[in-house]
Write a protein that holds these residues in place. Structure first.
Motif, mmCIF file in Angstrom:
data_model
loop_
_atom_site.group_PDB
_atom_site.id
_atom_site.type_symbol
_atom_site.label_atom_id
_atom_site.label_comp_id
_atom_site.label_asym_id
_atom_site.label_seq_id
_atom_site.Cartn_x
_atom_site.Cartn_y
_atom_site.Cartn_z
ATOM 1 N N PRO A 67 63.845 38.893 30.879
ATOM 2 C CA PRO A 67 64.149 39.457 29.570
ATOM 3 C C PRO A 67 64.892 38.442 28.695
ATOM 4 N N ASP A 68 64.659 38.555 27.413
ATOM 5 C CA ASP A 68 65.318 37.679 26.455
ATOM 6 C C ASP A 68 66.752 38.164 26.268
ATOM 7 N N ALA A 69 67.708 37.252 26.311
ATOM 8 C CA ALA A 69 69.123 37.631 26.227
ATOM 9 C C ALA A 69 69.436 38.278 24.885
ATOM 10 N N ALA A 70 68.854 37.790 23.825
ATOM 11 C CA ALA A 70 69.121 38.358 22.498
ATOM 12 C C ALA A 70 68.583 39.783 22.414
ATOM 13 N N GLN A 71 67.423 40.015 22.982
ATOM 14 C CA GLN A 71 66.864 41.368 22.958
ATOM 15 C C GLN A 71 67.705 42.323 23.801
ATOM 16 N N VAL A 72 68.183 41.852 24.935
ATOM 17 C CA VAL A 72 69.012 42.687 25.800
ATOM 18 C C VAL A 72 70.305 43.063 25.073
ATOM 19 N N LYS A 73 70.909 42.084 24.403
ATOM 20 C CA LYS A 73 72.149 42.341 23.672
ATOM 21 C C LYS A 73 71.909 43.333 22.536
ATOM 22 N N ALA A 74 70.798 43.172 21.811
ATOM 23 C CA ALA A 74 70.486 44.091 20.716
ATOM 24 C C ALA A 74 70.256 45.503 21.245
ATOM 25 N N LEU A 75 69.569 45.627 22.376
ATOM 26 C CA LEU A 75 69.346 46.948 22.960
ATOM 27 C C LEU A 75 70.648 47.588 23.432
ATOM 28 N N GLU A 76 71.524 46.795 24.019
ATOM 29 C CA GLU A 76 72.815 47.333 24.462
ATOM 30 C C GLU A 76 73.639 47.815 23.271
ATOM 31 N N GLU A 77 73.596 47.078 22.157
ATOM 32 C CA GLU A 77 74.314 47.505 20.957
ATOM 33 C C GLU A 77 73.730 48.809 20.423
ATOM 34 N N GLN A 78 72.424 48.931 20.442
ATOM 35 C CA GLN A 78 71.793 50.175 19.992
ATOM 36 C C GLN A 78 72.195 51.337 20.890
ATOM 37 N N ILE A 79 72.274 51.079 22.196
ATOM 38 C CA ILE A 79 72.661 52.135 23.137
ATOM 39 C C ILE A 79 74.092 52.580 22.860
ATOM 40 N N GLU A 80 74.972 51.621 22.600
ATOM 41 C CA GLU A 80 76.376 51.964 22.313
ATOM 42 C C GLU A 80 76.485 52.773 21.027
ATOM 43 N N LYS A 81 75.731 52.376 20.006
ATOM 44 C CA LYS A 81 75.752 53.130 18.745
ATOM 45 C C LYS A 81 75.227 54.544 18.964
ATOM 46 N N GLN A 82 74.194 54.687 19.767
ATOM 47 C CA GLN A 82 73.629 56.006 20.029
ATOM 48 C C GLN A 82 74.610 56.860 20.832
ATOM 49 N N LYS A 83 75.305 56.233 21.788
ATOM 50 C CA LYS A 83 76.309 56.987 22.552
ATOM 51 C C LYS A 83 77.426 57.476 21.643
ATOM 52 N N LEU A 84 77.857 56.641 20.697
ATOM 53 C CA LEU A 84 78.905 57.027 19.754
ATOM 54 C C LEU A 84 78.423 58.185 18.874
ATOM 55 N N ALA A 85 77.177 58.102 18.385
ATOM 56 C CA ALA A 85 76.623 59.180 17.572
ATOM 57 C C ALA A 85 76.508 60.465 18.389
ATOM 58 N N ASN A 86 76.098 60.350 19.650
ATOM 59 C CA ASN A 86 75.997 61.525 20.514
ATOM 60 C C ASN A 86 77.367 62.156 20.750
ATOM 61 N N LYS A 87 78.401 61.324 20.932
ATOM 62 C CA LYS A 87 79.757 61.824 21.158
ATOM 63 C C LYS A 87 80.246 62.590 19.935
ATOM 64 N N GLN A 88 79.950 62.045 18.730
ATOM 65 C CA GLN A 88 80.360 62.734 17.506
ATOM 66 C C GLN A 88 79.660 64.086 17.383
ATOM 67 N N ILE A 89 78.386 64.123 17.718
ATOM 68 C CA ILE A 89 77.643 65.391 17.644
ATOM 69 C C ILE A 89 78.170 66.377 18.677
ATOM 70 N N GLU A 90 78.503 65.910 19.880
ATOM 71 C CA GLU A 90 79.054 66.792 20.906
ATOM 72 C C GLU A 90 80.406 67.351 20.471
ATOM 73 N N ASP A 91 81.241 66.520 19.837
ATOM 74 C CA ASP A 91 82.532 66.999 19.332
ATOM 75 C C ASP A 91 82.326 68.065 18.258
ATOM 76 N N GLN A 92 81.355 67.835 17.383
ATOM 77 C CA GLN A 92 81.071 68.810 16.326
ATOM 78 C C GLN A 92 80.578 70.117 16.931
ATOM 79 N N ILE A 93 79.732 70.036 17.953
ATOM 80 C CA ILE A 93 79.245 71.253 18.616
ATOM 81 C C ILE A 93 80.402 71.997 19.265
#
Length: 127
Positions: A67-93
């Motif tokens: 795997p390309d290191a830049a792609q892996v890093k970009a995917l990990e950042e997207q995963i972290e952003k999605q986890k943060l968005a999910n946490k905010q939605i769970e708090d709102q629920i």
């Protein structure tokens, strides 16, 4: 009997050579045969030969070894952003579920908030 003069010996009639007729017939027959074969090829064989055949797609290039290191890093950042968005939605629920457990609508306060005891009731309402 009367003596008749001997018949004149004339030279035999000159016969025309036959080889030009033979050669002409052979050559004409050859040209007719060639024309027939050419016409047959043109009418019957040529469309079959000219059918367009689509070549198969070229094979895909080989995949990179790892795997390309830049792609892996970009995917990990997207995963972290999605986890943060999910946490905010769970708090709102959770907040909305907590609000549902309380008295949402009462006769005293249709907004669902507890009215302070020191504030007077608006005009037209009975307490």
């Amino acid at each position: 009997m009367a003596d008749l003069p001997p018949p004149e010996r004339s030279s035999p009639p000159q016969s025309t050579p036959r080889w030009p007729w033979i050669m002409g017939g052979l050559l004409g027959g050859f040209f007719l045969l060639a024309a027939g074969l050419g016409l047959g090829w043109y009418l019957f064989y040529r469309p079959i030969v000219n059918v367009a055949v689509q070549l198969p797609a070229p094979p895909a290039p080989p995949a990179p070894a790892g795997p390309d290191a830049a792609q892996v890093k970009a995917l990990e950042e997207q995963i972290e952003k999605q986890k943060l968005a999910n946490k905010q939605i769970e708090d709102q629920i959770a907040t909305l579920k907590e609000r549902l457990r309380a008295d949402v609508c009462t006769a005293k306060d249709p907004a669902g908030k507890a009215a302070p005891a020191s504030t007077p009731a608006p005009a037209g309402q009975k307490t």
